[in-house]
Scaffold this motif. Structure first.
Motif, PDB file in Angstrom:
ATOM      1  N   LEU A 175       0.779  -0.931  -0.087  1.00 18.44           N
ATOM      2  CA  LEU A 175      -0.177  -0.091  -0.044  1.00 18.44           C
ATOM      3  C   LEU A 175       0.907   1.422   0.083  1.00 18.44           C
ATOM      4  CD1 LEU A 175      -2.974  -0.551   2.344  1.00 18.44           C
ATOM      5  CD2 LEU A 175      -2.919  -0.154   0.094  1.00 18.44           C
ATOM      6  N   PHE A 176       2.053   1.404   0.644  1.00 21.44           N
ATOM      7  CA  PHE A 176       2.877   2.390   0.732  1.00 21.44           C
ATOM      8  C   PHE A 176       3.378   2.819  -0.557  1.00 21.44           C
ATOM      9  CE2 PHE A 176       4.572   2.547   5.554  1.00 21.44           C
ATOM     10  CZ  PHE A 176       3.215   2.816   5.923  1.00 21.44           C
ATOM     11  N   MET A 177       3.581   1.590  -1.190  1.00 22.09           N
ATOM     12  CA  MET A 177       4.277   1.876  -2.585  1.00 22.09           C
ATOM     13  C   MET A 177       3.258   2.269  -3.403  1.00 22.09           C
ATOM     14  SD  MET A 177       7.516   1.312  -1.959  1.00 22.09           S
ATOM     15  CE  MET A 177       8.046   0.984  -0.037  1.00 22.09           C
ATOM     16  N   GLY A 178       2.362   1.808  -3.472  1.00 21.88           N
ATOM     17  CA  GLY A 178       1.126   2.039  -4.082  1.00 21.88           C
ATOM     18  C   GLY A 178       0.741   3.642  -4.020  1.00 21.88           C
ATOM     19  N   ALA A 179       0.680   4.133  -2.827  1.00 20.37           N
ATOM     20  CA  ALA A 179       0.342   5.343  -2.859  1.00 20.37           C
ATOM     21  C   ALA A 179       1.439   6.537  -3.031  1.00 20.37           C
ATOM     22  CB  ALA A 179      -0.261   5.739  -1.265  1.00 20.37           C
ATOM     23  N   ILE A 180       2.751   6.198  -3.222  1.00 17.70           N
ATOM     24  CA  ILE A 180       3.440   7.374  -3.313  1.00 17.70           C
ATOM     25  C   ILE A 180       3.419   7.966  -4.494  1.00 17.70           C
ATOM     26  CG2 ILE A 180       6.162   7.482  -3.875  1.00 17.70           C
ATOM     27  CD1 ILE A 180       6.747   5.226  -1.961  1.00 17.70           C
ATOM     28  N   VAL A 181       3.448   7.287  -5.830  1.00 17.82           N
ATOM     29  CA  VAL A 181       3.087   8.048  -7.173  1.00 17.82           C
ATOM     30  C   VAL A 181       1.908   9.020  -7.124  1.00 17.82           C
ATOM     31  CG1 VAL A 181       2.948   7.771  -9.652  1.00 17.82           C
ATOM     32  CG2 VAL A 181       4.474   6.347  -8.113  1.00 17.82           C
ATOM     33  N   PRO A 182       0.766   8.400  -6.645  1.00 14.77           N
ATOM     34  CA  PRO A 182      -0.571   8.907  -6.800  1.00 14.77           C
ATOM     35  C   PRO A 182      -0.291  10.349  -5.699  1.00 14.77           C
ATOM     36  CG  PRO A 182      -1.063   6.892  -6.530  1.00 14.77           C
ATOM     37  CD  PRO A 182       0.323   6.863  -6.464  1.00 14.77           C
ATOM     38  N   GLY A 183       0.194  10.162  -4.618  1.00 13.95           N
ATOM     39  CA  GLY A 183       0.438  10.979  -3.592  1.00 13.95           C
ATOM     40  C   GLY A 183       1.327  12.406  -4.391  1.00 13.95           C
ATOM     41  N   PHE A 184       2.400  12.027  -5.100  1.00 16.06           N
ATOM     42  CA  PHE A 184       3.141  13.150  -5.670  1.00 16.06           C
ATOM     43  C   PHE A 184       2.698  13.404  -6.743  1.00 16.06           C
ATOM     44  CE2 PHE A 184       6.339  11.677  -2.571  1.00 16.06           C
ATOM     45  CZ  PHE A 184       6.972  12.756  -2.100  1.00 16.06           C
ATOM     46  N   ILE A 185       1.905  12.752  -7.586  1.00 17.22           N
ATOM     47  CA  ILE A 185       1.201  13.570  -8.786  1.00 17.22           C
ATOM     48  C   ILE A 185       0.090  14.574  -8.265  1.00 17.22           C
ATOM     49  CG2 ILE A 185      -0.940  13.045 -10.252  1.00 17.22           C
ATOM     50  CD1 ILE A 185       0.438  10.308 -10.804  1.00 17.22           C
ATOM     51  N   LEU A 186      -0.563  14.182  -6.945  1.00 18.68           N
ATOM     52  CA  LEU A 186      -1.484  15.217  -6.488  1.00 18.68           C
ATOM     53  C   LEU A 186      -0.920  16.443  -6.119  1.00 18.68           C
ATOM     54  CD1 LEU A 186      -3.877  13.123  -4.181  1.00 18.68           C
ATOM     55  CD2 LEU A 186      -4.528  14.778  -6.146  1.00 18.68           C
ATOM     56  N   ALA A 187       0.559  16.314  -5.299  1.00 18.44           N
ATOM     57  CA  ALA A 187       1.452  17.446  -5.003  1.00 18.44           C
ATOM     58  C   ALA A 187       1.693  18.163  -6.177  1.00 18.44           C
ATOM     59  CB  ALA A 187       2.666  16.927  -4.025  1.00 18.44           C
ATOM     60  N   GLY A 188       2.034  17.528  -7.346  1.00 19.14           N
ATOM     61  CA  GLY A 188       2.331  18.223  -8.514  1.00 19.14           C
ATOM     62  C   GLY A 188       1.294  18.913  -9.131  1.00 19.14           C
ATOM     63  N   LEU A 189       0.040  18.364  -9.153  1.00 23.42           N
ATOM     64  CA  LEU A 189      -1.172  19.144  -9.641  1.00 23.42           C
ATOM     65  C   LEU A 189      -1.321  20.385  -8.897  1.00 23.42           C
ATOM     66  CD1 LEU A 189      -3.473  16.088 -10.428  1.00 23.42           C
ATOM     67  CD2 LEU A 189      -2.509  17.526 -12.092  1.00 23.42           C
ATOM     68  N   TYR A 190      -1.355  20.245  -7.567  1.00 24.94           N
ATOM     69  CA  TYR A 190      -1.574  21.420  -6.635  1.00 24.94           C
ATOM     70  C   TYR A 190      -0.576  22.486  -7.105  1.00 24.94           C
ATOM     71  CZ  TYR A 190      -4.286  18.005  -3.565  1.00 24.94           C
ATOM     72  OH  TYR A 190      -4.926  17.231  -3.049  1.00 24.94           O
ATOM     73  N   ALA A 191       0.683  22.155  -6.959  1.00 24.91           N
ATOM     74  CA  ALA A 191       1.903  22.981  -7.318  1.00 24.91           C
ATOM     75  C   ALA A 191       1.523  23.721  -8.693  1.00 24.91           C
ATOM     76  CB  ALA A 191       3.176  22.379  -7.215  1.00 24.91           C
ATOM     77  N   ALA A 192       1.369  22.891  -9.676  1.00 23.40           N
ATOM     78  CA  ALA A 192       1.010  23.486 -11.033  1.00 23.40           C
ATOM     79  C   ALA A 192      -0.139  24.446 -11.025  1.00 23.40           C
ATOM     80  CB  ALA A 192       0.740  22.405 -12.091  1.00 23.40           C
TER      81      ALA A 192
END
Lengths: 441, 176
Positions: A175-192
């Motif tokens: 689960l940890f590994m599965g949530a890493i990419v989505p979490g950083f995609i979210l952060a990227g979308l927010y920052a963009a």
């Protein structure tokens, strides 16, 4: 009583008891007992005891107090303040730079201190005054704090995933590994989003003055290294040892907790008093979270035993538009529940019910779990009952002039972004599933 | 007399909670030792797994009384915060007596039955190679559940007397 009637009575009594304000754990346990008694089950004391025993002696759940301990300890190590200082120097010159820094810190540090609500409070204390002082719009700045802070409950090592894994019978490491990419995609979308919005309308997030950020290059670099290195090393050590199969999450959490103590010592803020307060607070948070787990286990145990699971399954599976119709219904129910009830209760009560349905619909269990967790972290900041907004309200100072309406208007764009990201993960499930398949073991 | 008993229960919950909190520090140290021993000295600690979950269970069950004493369990207060003080008391009295007391009593009953059986047959744990006797943990949990029940009843008694207008001062201020 037929299973259908029993299902409706049990679920609606939980809703009534919880919404009117009785503590979730005791409400769940009580309703479990009353329904088991009314339905005439045999050996109720032993049933309740074995449900409680199963939760209390769970080894995977032990990662929760250890990560909570780690997070509370890290809050005292000054790493967030240092990181924000460094981000300010490096990104402050951009339009909306401080709000982007807030989101990035949320992704990096809030992940470590991912205790319920603590990340929102922490970001609010550090970043909000700085943004408001420089004339950032109240919507952008509070939105960034709520969205960045809510990332903390998703990005590993997060308590939500630690509690979700054993409840659904999925490995916490996966689960940890599965949530890493989505979490950083979210952060990227927010920052963009912040960058584009403030780029078009700079008065929403004016760049910081050059003299305020002026520092020789080597000082700037030192700030970046001392700000970024400790949290990154800590996260890499914890997640790396899980990824490479060196230690299970529970042991990795203990190593992280120990490393956090070392960081506090290095920051010269360690004392016996600090250790004591951290231990007390970790004990308190753990006890109330696992108390809910015990109550929920009694509830779902009785509920399944009386046939409620089948009723729910039949209802969800009879939805139109096939498996995606059923999926949409599950996500919608969880989203609505999430607006009212704490995610802890939802994880412990709803996950045992929906996980078998997800499996029957043929969804990958890790993908399904990550989708639900992204959804829950979205409901964490969705009005009318947004926990992120409640936590932020708790630290607002009247002179800032921030009203609830600013925060509500502030979080809406970010909620839309989460919905967009859910669409991305549906279209490309590999975004979630790629990293877990690369794990050793 | 009643005051004394209530105060004694509060004190036990307070101190047992704070005491078990230190077990979390022990847990960190114990797991650190386990990892170090395995990778640095090449020794497998066979007791680490069982000791860990035993510590965890002890922390949570005694922490539960502490949480109840401080009333810091999760409560959704959208509506609750709007009740009058009297209504809050009445609400808590009814729900504590209908849900909490029976549920924890049944739990305690189940715990005591199982513990007696475990002691009688010298039950061992089968979850690891170490296979330690499991009845000590069952005894500890029974004590913890009994304390939780006592703390719940103490809370209930205080609420009832406050509802009837005889405030029994709690050690812990700042509720309602």
């Amino acid at each position: 009583m037929s299973p259908e009637v029993l299902t409706i009575v049990m679920l609606s009594s939980v809703m009534v008891v919880v919404i009117t304000g009785f503590p979730l754990a005791f409400g769940l346990a009580g309703i479990a007992l009353v329904s088991a008694y009314v339905a005439g089950l045999e050996g109720i004391p032993a049933l309740l005891y074995f449900d409680a025993w199963g939760i209390l002696t769970s080894y995977p759940f032990l990662a929760a107090p250890l990560f909570i301990f780690m997070g509370l300890m890290l809050e005292r190590s000054g790493i967030s303040e240092r990181l924000f200082g460094a981000m300010h120097v490096w990104l402050g010159g951009l339009s909306g730079g401080l709000a982007m820094s807030t989101v990035l810190i949320g992704a990096i540090i809030a992940a470590c201190v991912g205790v319920i609500g603590a990340s929102v409070t922490m970001l609010g204390l550090i970043a909000l005054p700085a943004m408001l002082k420089r004339g950032y719009s109240k919507e952008i700045s509070t939105g960034a704090v709520c969205a960045g802070g809510s990332l903390g409950i998703l990005i590993p090592p997060s308590i939500m995933l630690v509690l979700y894994g054993p409840t659904a019978g999925i490995s916490v490491g996966k689960l940890f590994m599965g949530a890493i990419v989505p979490g950083f995609i979210l952060a990227g979308l927010y920052a963009a989003y912040i960058g584009i919005r403030c780029g078009i309308k700079p008065q929403l997030g004016p760049p910081a003055l050059a003299e305020e950020r002026a520092a020789p290059m080597h000082v700037k670099f030192r700030m970046l290294v001392t700000g970024l290195l400790p949290p990154l090393l800590l996260i890499l050590a914890v997640l790396g040892s899980i990824f490479f199969g060196i230690a299970p999450p529970t042991e990795a959490a203990a190593v992280g907790a120990f490393a956090a103590v070392l960081l506090v010592v290095a920051n010269r803020s360690f004392s016996l008093g600090v250790l004591k307060q951290t231990a007390y607070e970790a004990m308190r948070v753990t006890a109330f979270a696992l108390l809910i787990a015990v109550g929920a286990k009694m509830f779902t145990g009785t509920f399944m035993c009386l046939g409620g699971g089948h009723v729910i399954k039949d209802i969800v599976l009879s939805m139109p538009f096939g498996r995606w119709g059923a999926f949409a219904v599950i996500m919608l129910i969880l989203f609505i529940l999430g607006m009212f009830i704490d995610w802890i209760g939802i994880v412990f009560v709803m996950v045992p019910m929906v996980t078998p349905i997800g499996a029957q619909l043929g969804f990958d269990p890790v993908w399904f779990a990550v989708m639900i967790c992204v959804n829950l972290q979205m409901s964490f900041m969705t009005p009318p009952f947004a926990y992120a907004i409640f936590f932020l309200k708790g630290i607002l100072k009247p002179e800032w002039g921030v009203e609830t309406m600013h925060m509500i208007r502030g979080v809406i764009p970010f909620i839309i972004l989460v919905m967009v990201s859910l669409g991305l993960f549906i279209a490309w499930p590999q975004l979630v599933l790629w990293l877990p398949t690369k794990m050793i073991r | 007399m009643l005051r004394r008993i209530l105060k004694a229960i509060d004190t036990i919950s307070e101190y047992s909670g704070k005491l078990v909190a230190w077990l979390l520090v022990v847990l960190v140290a114990e797991l650190m030792w386990d990892v170090t021993a395995r990778y640095v000295f090449g020794i497998a600690t066979k007791w680490s797994f069982d000791i860990s979950y035993m510590i965890g269970a002890t922390v949570v069950i005694f922490g539960a009384s502490y949480v109840l004493l401080h009333r810091s369990h999760v409560r959704i207060d959208i509506l609750y915060s709007r009740y009058s003080p009297k209504a809050k008391l009445l609400y808590d009295i009814i729900l504590m007596s209908v849900f909490f007391v029976p549920a924890v009593s049944f739990l305690l009953r189940g715990s005591i039955d199982t513990t007696i059986y475990a002691v009688k047959v010298h039950e061992f744990s089968h979850t690891s190679f170490w296979q330690p006797p499991i009845y000590p943990l069952r005894i500890i949990l029974s004590i913890g559940i009994a304390l939780l029940l006592l703390q719940g009843i103490a809370t209930l008694v205080r609420d009832v007397s406050a509802f009837l207008g005889h405030e029994l001062p709690s050690e812990i201020a700042g509720r309602l």
